[in-house]
Enzyme design. Structure first.
Site, mmCIF file in Angstrom:
data_model
loop_
_atom_site.group_PDB
_atom_site.id
_atom_site.type_symbol
_atom_site.label_atom_id
_atom_site.label_comp_id
_atom_site.label_asym_id
_atom_site.label_seq_id
_atom_site.Cartn_x
_atom_site.Cartn_y
_atom_site.Cartn_z
ATOM 1 N N ASP A 1 0.617 -1.373 -0.192
ATOM 2 C CA ASP A 1 0.107 0.105 0.095
ATOM 3 C C ASP A 1 0.789 1.874 0.068
ATOM 4 O O ASP A 1 1.621 1.648 0.725
ATOM 5 C CB ASP A 1 -0.884 0.027 1.395
ATOM 6 N N HIS B 1 -3.779 13.797 0.932
ATOM 7 C CA HIS B 1 -4.044 13.128 2.252
ATOM 8 C C HIS B 1 -2.996 13.263 2.716
ATOM 9 O O HIS B 1 -2.948 13.492 4.039
ATOM 10 C CB HIS B 1 -4.445 11.618 1.322
ATOM 11 N N GLU C 1 -10.770 3.733 3.500
ATOM 12 C CA GLU C 1 -9.775 4.543 3.153
ATOM 13 C C GLU C 1 -10.119 4.537 2.174
ATOM 14 O O GLU C 1 -10.455 3.084 1.279
ATOM 15 C CB GLU C 1 -8.399 4.183 3.394
ATOM 16 N N GLU D 1 -9.350 4.091 -2.511
ATOM 17 C CA GLU D 1 -8.138 3.502 -2.915
ATOM 18 C C GLU D 1 -8.411 3.302 -3.958
ATOM 19 O O GLU D 1 -9.210 2.237 -4.791
ATOM 20 C CB GLU D 1 -6.969 2.878 -2.241
ATOM 21 N N ASP E 1 -9.253 0.063 1.779
ATOM 22 C CA ASP E 1 -8.462 -0.022 3.087
ATOM 23 C C ASP E 1 -8.704 0.122 4.880
ATOM 24 O O ASP E 1 -8.574 1.319 5.357
ATOM 25 C CB ASP E 1 -6.697 0.795 3.129
ATOM 26 N N ARG F 1 -8.005 4.098 13.448
ATOM 27 C CA ARG F 1 -7.135 4.947 13.391
ATOM 28 C C ARG F 1 -7.010 5.069 15.279
ATOM 29 O O ARG F 1 -5.557 5.193 15.147
ATOM 30 C CB ARG F 1 -7.858 6.549 13.151
ATOM 31 N N GLN G 1 -3.913 2.836 15.494
ATOM 32 C CA GLN G 1 -3.038 3.142 14.084
ATOM 33 C C GLN G 1 -1.874 4.531 15.073
ATOM 34 O O GLN G 1 -0.584 4.534 14.837
ATOM 35 C CB GLN G 1 -3.145 4.066 13.113
ATOM 36 N N LYS H 1 -4.146 -2.000 10.708
ATOM 37 C CA LYS H 1 -4.861 -1.966 8.756
ATOM 38 C C LYS H 1 -5.047 -3.801 8.450
ATOM 39 O O LYS H 1 -5.526 -3.593 7.470
ATOM 40 C CB LYS H 1 -3.395 -1.327 8.109
ATOM 41 N N THR I 1 -8.614 -6.066 3.784
ATOM 42 C CA THR I 1 -8.714 -4.954 2.961
ATOM 43 C C THR I 1 -9.275 -5.678 2.419
ATOM 44 O O THR I 1 -9.664 -6.848 1.673
ATOM 45 C CB THR I 1 -7.561 -4.545 2.488
ATOM 46 N N GLU J 1 -10.180 12.428 8.121
ATOM 47 C CA GLU J 1 -9.987 13.617 7.256
ATOM 48 C C GLU J 1 -11.579 14.398 7.048
ATOM 49 O O GLU J 1 -11.446 15.894 7.489
ATOM 50 C CB GLU J 1 -9.041 13.719 5.526
HETATM 51 CA CA CA Z 1 -3.872 3.310 3.454
#
Ligand code: CA
Length: 446
Positions: free
Chosen positions: A144, A151, A216, A218, A250, A254, A257, A270, A274, A391
């Protein structure tokens, strides 16, 4: 070399498969994405390899077996049809074979096909409603990247307000090795992960279900031909190593993380899941939607030579619209349509997918057919273009209002995230990437 626009992209091409001519379909005859599936009614039968057109899946093996393809293609594939007809077999070949296959598919599926061809090929069609999609490739490795500068700047400014973008960002396509075993196909439910939470900086961390679960948005892409260990992939040749693209969610915890990421980066935040969409849209199908690489500010450094190719700068970008929707349990109960959270575009990525792949192999790392790469969250400059809740809600401080009267900072149990992708350009047929969906289930023990 980047595929050129040719007769298979003609917007006037129509198919005798009527649903492919619906202006709203993601899968007109100009698209023809690859997939793997099982017949839902006979789940014990093995995987089949297919190509999607309209609301049908074409059984590739049966199509080879009835001999509708050109002599050239049969000679290329040889005797070993059962093996070569797999998506892996086609991908791990030179670009020419995929192109020949695409022309053959267009010929037998186009409205110009004669009655006999139509009759025989219709025996190879399965309604999409009768199949369960499986992973399109056996994915050996998953990487990834982190290639949206918007971002990276947004996330960086939450954690390091004075220094949002680290000095390597404009030189290195940043990435990390993800986990292949927990990649799941669209529609698979996602169990909320447990992990260490240290939101109270004064107390030791607690091991609890994640309280700030996120998605996420992607773009994923699959390696076609790989490279030998100890060799690299020059930027001028990188496109022939990319088979096609899919959508990637993904999923990210948080809270886990924030506590675990230093000094080695993402780990358990993560790798619990996925999700990918089941359709692999080939690079040739995307030819009309190529665009220039990201236009860097005048005072930004140019990419180092090994990442700087003339054709890559000119056409290495992709113009793919990406949309994210949410539907909560309450919204489902009240028949409220999914609510759009963002729309972004891959043309805003700081690095092209070719630069990502060339960089990945630049130290001699061997990439293999079926390896999955993802771009990282695709965000644009506008607030409506932010590709994750971190975000959009600015780390939970600006909750989102939903049409059900609910609010979201992060994902709640029962929330479903639906991702869509499509390409549009004046003078060309719209093609889509389909959907990538997943619903959050409660953590174990809850
Ligand atoms: Ca990602």
């Amino acid at each position: 070399m980047i595929y050129e626009i040719n007769e298979t992209h003609d917007p006037n091409l129509k198919s005798w498969v009527e649903s492919a001519n619906d202006p709203n379909t993601d899968f007109p005859i100009q698209n023809l994405p690859f997939c793997q599936y099982r017949l839902s009614a006979s789940p014990d039968r093995g995987y089949e390899h297919g190509v999607v057109i309209g609301d049908k899946v074409v059984d590739l093996y049966r199509l080879f077996a009835i001999g509708t393809f050109s002599r050239e293609l049969h000679i290329e594939l040889g005797e070993d049809i059962t093996c070569s007809a797999t998506v892996d077999g086609i991908a791990d070949n030179d670009k020419n074979l995929i192109a020949i296959l695409r022309r053959n598919l267009v010929r037998v599926l186009s409205e110009d096909a004669d009655a006999l061809t139509r009759d025989r090929v219709s025996g190879c069609l399965v309604p999409i409603g009768d199949v369960t999609f499986e992973m399109p490739f056996w994915i050996g490795d998953y990487t990834d990247f982190y290639c949206s500068i918007y971002h990276a700047t947004n996330v960086g400014s939450m954690f390091r307000p004075d220094n949002p973008l680290l000095p390597n960002y404009k030189y290195v396509p940043i990435g990390y090795h993800g986990r292949a075993s927990s990649i799941v196909i669209s529609g698979t439910d996602i169990k909320r992960p447990h992990g260490q939470n240290r939101s109270d900086a004064e107390a030791p961390p607690k091991f609890i279900p994640s309280k700030s679960l996120d998605y996420e948005m992607e773009l994923g892409f699959f390696v076609g031909q790989g490279n030998e260990l100890g060799t690299s992939i020059p930027i001028s040749e990188v496109e022939q190593h990319i088979f096609g693209v899919c959508l990637v969610n993904d999923w990210s915890a948080r809270d886990i993380q924030a506590w675990e990421y230093q000094p080695l980066g993402p780990f358990l935040a993560k790798n619990f899941a996925t999700t990918i969409s089941p359709y692999v849209v080939t690079m040739e199908a995307l030819a009309p939607f190529r665009t220039k690489a990201f236009e860097r500010d005048a005072d930004d450094p140019q990419p180092l030579d090994y990442l700087n190719g003339e054709q890559n700068q000119k056409l290495g970008g992709l113009d793919i619209n990406l949309e994210v929707y949410i539907q909560t349990e309450k919204m489902r109960a009240e028949n409220i349509e999914p609510h759009m959270l963002s729309r972004s575009n891959t043309k805003d990525l700081y690095w092209t997918i070719g630069q990502m792949l060339t960089h990945h192999a630049s130290n001699g790392c061997n990439l293999q057919t079926g390896d999955l790469m993802a771009t990282g969250t695709v965000s644009g400059p506008e607030k409506s273009e932010r590709g994750c809740l971190l975000e959009l809600t600015w780390r939970g401080t600006e909750p989102i209002d939903l049409p059900s009267g609910e609010q979201r900072r992060f994902l709640e149990d029962g929330d479903e995230i639906i991702m869509k992708g499509f390409c549009e350009r004046e003078g060309f047929r719209r093609i889509g990437l389909g959907e990538c969906c997943g619903k959050i289930l409660p953590a174990w023990g809850s």
